[in-house]
Write a protein that holds these residues in place. Structure first.
Motif, PDB file in Angstrom:
ATOM      1  N   HIS A 101     -14.617  57.519  -7.649  1.00 57.86           N
ATOM      2  CA  HIS A 101     -13.688  57.323  -8.762  1.00 57.86           C
ATOM      3  C   HIS A 101     -14.308  56.569  -9.937  1.00 57.86           C
ATOM      4  N   ILE A 102     -15.619  56.669 -10.100  1.00 53.26           N
ATOM      5  CA  ILE A 102     -16.293  56.066 -11.251  1.00 53.26           C
ATOM      6  C   ILE A 102     -15.884  56.847 -12.493  1.00 53.26           C
ATOM      7  N   SER A 103     -15.602  56.128 -13.580  1.00 50.92           N
ATOM      8  CA  SER A 103     -15.242  56.787 -14.837  1.00 50.92           C
ATOM      9  C   SER A 103     -16.094  56.216 -15.966  1.00 50.92           C
ATOM     10  N   ALA A 104     -16.215  56.983 -17.054  1.00 47.50           N
ATOM     11  CA  ALA A 104     -17.045  56.547 -18.179  1.00 47.50           C
ATOM     12  C   ALA A 104     -16.396  56.953 -19.496  1.00 47.50           C
ATOM     13  N   ALA A 105     -16.622  56.122 -20.519  1.00 48.83           N
ATOM     14  CA  ALA A 105     -16.137  56.397 -21.876  1.00 48.83           C
ATOM     15  C   ALA A 105     -17.200  55.915 -22.859  1.00 48.83           C
ATOM     16  N   TYR A 106     -17.306  56.607 -23.983  1.00 46.48           N
ATOM     17  CA  TYR A 106     -18.294  56.252 -25.006  1.00 46.48           C
ATOM     18  C   TYR A 106     -17.554  56.018 -26.316  1.00 46.48           C
ATOM     19  N   ASP A 107     -17.736  54.813 -26.898  1.00 49.38           N
ATOM     20  CA  ASP A 107     -17.046  54.480 -28.136  1.00 49.38           C
ATOM     21  C   ASP A 107     -17.930  53.567 -28.977  1.00 49.38           C
ATOM     22  N   SER A 108     -18.147  53.935 -30.219  1.00 43.79           N
ATOM     23  CA  SER A 108     -18.891  53.124 -31.190  1.00 43.79           C
ATOM     24  C   SER A 108     -20.259  52.690 -30.678  1.00 43.79           C
ATOM     25  N   GLY A 109     -20.964  53.603 -30.012  1.00 49.06           N
ATOM     26  CA  GLY A 109     -22.315  53.314 -29.553  1.00 49.06           C
ATOM     27  C   GLY A 109     -22.409  52.555 -28.256  1.00 49.06           C
ATOM     28  N   VAL A 110     -21.278  52.334 -27.586  1.00 47.60           N
ATOM     29  CA  VAL A 110     -21.287  51.615 -26.307  1.00 47.60           C
ATOM     30  C   VAL A 110     -20.712  52.530 -25.224  1.00 47.60           C
ATOM     31  N   LEU A 111     -21.503  52.722 -24.168  1.00 50.27           N
ATOM     32  CA  LEU A 111     -21.062  53.480 -23.006  1.00 50.27           C
ATOM     33  C   LEU A 111     -20.461  52.486 -22.016  1.00 50.27           C
ATOM     34  N   SER A 112     -19.188  52.690 -21.648  1.00 50.53           N
ATOM     35  CA  SER A 112     -18.502  51.817 -20.683  1.00 50.53           C
ATOM     36  C   SER A 112     -18.261  52.601 -19.406  1.00 50.53           C
ATOM     37  N   ILE A 113     -18.775  52.080 -18.317  1.00 47.35           N
ATOM     38  CA  ILE A 113     -18.612  52.720 -17.011  1.00 47.35           C
ATOM     39  C   ILE A 113     -17.780  51.785 -16.144  1.00 47.35           C
ATOM     40  N   THR A 114     -16.706  52.317 -15.562  1.00 49.31           N
ATOM     41  CA  THR A 114     -15.834  51.548 -14.685  1.00 49.31           C
ATOM     42  C   THR A 114     -16.083  51.994 -13.251  1.00 49.31           C
ATOM     43  N   ILE A 115     -16.402  51.017 -12.397  1.00 54.23           N
ATOM     44  CA  ILE A 115     -16.715  51.289 -10.997  1.00 54.23           C
ATOM     45  C   ILE A 115     -15.706  50.530 -10.139  1.00 54.23           C
ATOM     46  N   PRO A 116     -14.749  51.249  -9.547  1.00 52.22           N
ATOM     47  CA  PRO A 116     -13.723  50.561  -8.753  1.00 52.22           C
ATOM     48  C   PRO A 116     -14.264  50.061  -7.409  1.00 52.22           C
ATOM     49  N   VAL A 117     -13.656  48.987  -6.934  1.00 53.64           N
ATOM     50  CA  VAL A 117     -13.952  48.462  -5.605  1.00 53.64           C
ATOM     51  C   VAL A 117     -13.134  49.282  -4.611  1.00 53.64           C
ATOM     52  N   HIS A 118     -13.751  49.675  -3.499  1.00 55.51           N
ATOM     53  CA  HIS A 118     -13.072  50.464  -2.481  1.00 55.51           C
ATOM     54  C   HIS A 118     -11.956  49.635  -1.845  1.00 55.51           C
ATOM     55  N   GLU A 119     -10.876  50.291  -1.457  1.00 53.27           N
ATOM     56  CA  GLU A 119      -9.719  49.597  -0.861  1.00 53.27           C
ATOM     57  C   GLU A 119     -10.124  48.703   0.302  1.00 53.27           C
ATOM     58  N   SER A 120     -11.043  49.178   1.132  1.00 57.59           N
ATOM     59  CA  SER A 120     -11.437  48.402   2.315  1.00 57.59           C
ATOM     60  C   SER A 120     -12.199  47.127   1.956  1.00 57.59           C
ATOM     61  N   ALA A 121     -12.722  47.032   0.725  1.00 55.85           N
ATOM     62  CA  ALA A 121     -13.491  45.861   0.315  1.00 55.85           C
ATOM     63  C   ALA A 121     -12.677  44.874  -0.530  1.00 55.85           C
ATOM     64  N   LYS A 122     -11.428  45.233  -0.833  1.00 53.79           N
ATOM     65  CA  LYS A 122     -10.593  44.343  -1.643  1.00 53.79           C
ATOM     66  C   LYS A 122     -10.087  43.181  -0.800  1.00 53.79           C
ATOM     67  N   PRO A 123      -9.940  42.002  -1.401  1.00 53.50           N
ATOM     68  CA  PRO A 123      -9.379  40.864  -0.659  1.00 53.50           C
ATOM     69  C   PRO A 123      -7.944  41.163  -0.227  1.00 53.50           C
ATOM     70  N   ARG A 124      -7.580  40.662   0.926  1.00 52.77           N
ATOM     71  CA  ARG A 124      -6.218  40.880   1.421  1.00 52.77           C
ATOM     72  C   ARG A 124      -5.794  39.680   2.254  1.00 52.77           C
TER      73      ARG A 124
END
Length: 151
Positions: A101-124
Motif C-alpha cells: 500500500h505504498i503511495s506516491a505524489a509529486y508536487d512542486s519538485g518534491v516526490l512524497s512517498i507514504t509507506i504505511p506500517v503493517h497492522e501487525s506492527a502497530k502498537p496495541r
C-alpha cells in the motif's frame, strides 16, 4: 525502516564525475514517521513526473528519475551549474511495513512517498485479566469482602 549508505558506490560516483561520466546522482531526501506511516520526501526539481520510476523488490525501495536540460537551438551556454541526468535512491525497508500500500505524489519538485506500517506492527493495548483457582476468573464480587466481614 533503514537507509543504506554504500561508500563504494559513492566513490564510484565521485570518480565518474571527475572523469566526465557522472552517473546517477543521489537526490536529497527527508524521512520521518507520522503516526502509523512513514513519509519520504525526495527533492527532484525540474524532473518530469512521467520520468519518475518507483519500485519495490523484496525489501529494497528504488527511486529513479530523469532530468533533461535543454537549451534552444543556436544558443550558447554561459554558465551551467544545474545538472541533468539520472537521479537514484535506494532504501532497505525494514520488517513491519505494508509494501503493498505504498503511495506516491509529486508536487512542486518534491516526490512524497507514504509507506504505511503493517497492522501487525502497530502498537496495541493488551487486556489484563486476573485469574484465581486454576483458571477461574476472579469477579469483583468475590474479591471484595461484604461490609463488616473480615477475610
Amino acid at each position: 525502516m533503514a537507509m543504506n549508505f554504500d561508500p563504494f558506490q559513492e566513490l564510484d560516483r565521485l570518480a565518474g564525475s571527475l572523469l566526465g561520466n557522472p552517473g546517477p546522482r543521489m537526490a536529497p531526501m527527508d524521512l520521518y514517521r507520522a503516526g502509523d506511516h512513514y513519509v519520504l520526501n525526495v527533492d527532484l526539481p525540474g524532473v518530469d513526473p512521467g520520468s519518475v520510476d518507483i519500485d519495490v523488490d523484496g525489501s529494497v525501495l528504488t527511486i529513479r528519475a530523469e532530468r533533461t536540460l535543454g537549451v534552444p537551438e543556436g544558443s550558447q551556454w554561459l554558465t551551467r551549474e544545474r545538472h541533468g541526468g539520472t537521479f537514484l535512491r535506494q532504501l532497505t525497508l525494514g520488517d513491519g511495513l505494508d509494501v503493498e500500500h505504498i503511495s506516491a505524489a509529486y508536487d512542486s519538485g518534491v516526490l512524497s512517498i507514504t509507506i504505511p506500517v503493517h497492522e501487525s506492527a502497530k502498537p496495541r493495548k493488551i487486556a489484563v485479566s486476573s485469574v484465581r483457582n486454576a483458571g477461574q476468573q476472579l469477579s469483583v464480587e468475590q474479591s471484595m469482602p461484604a461490609a463488616g466481614e473480615m477475610r
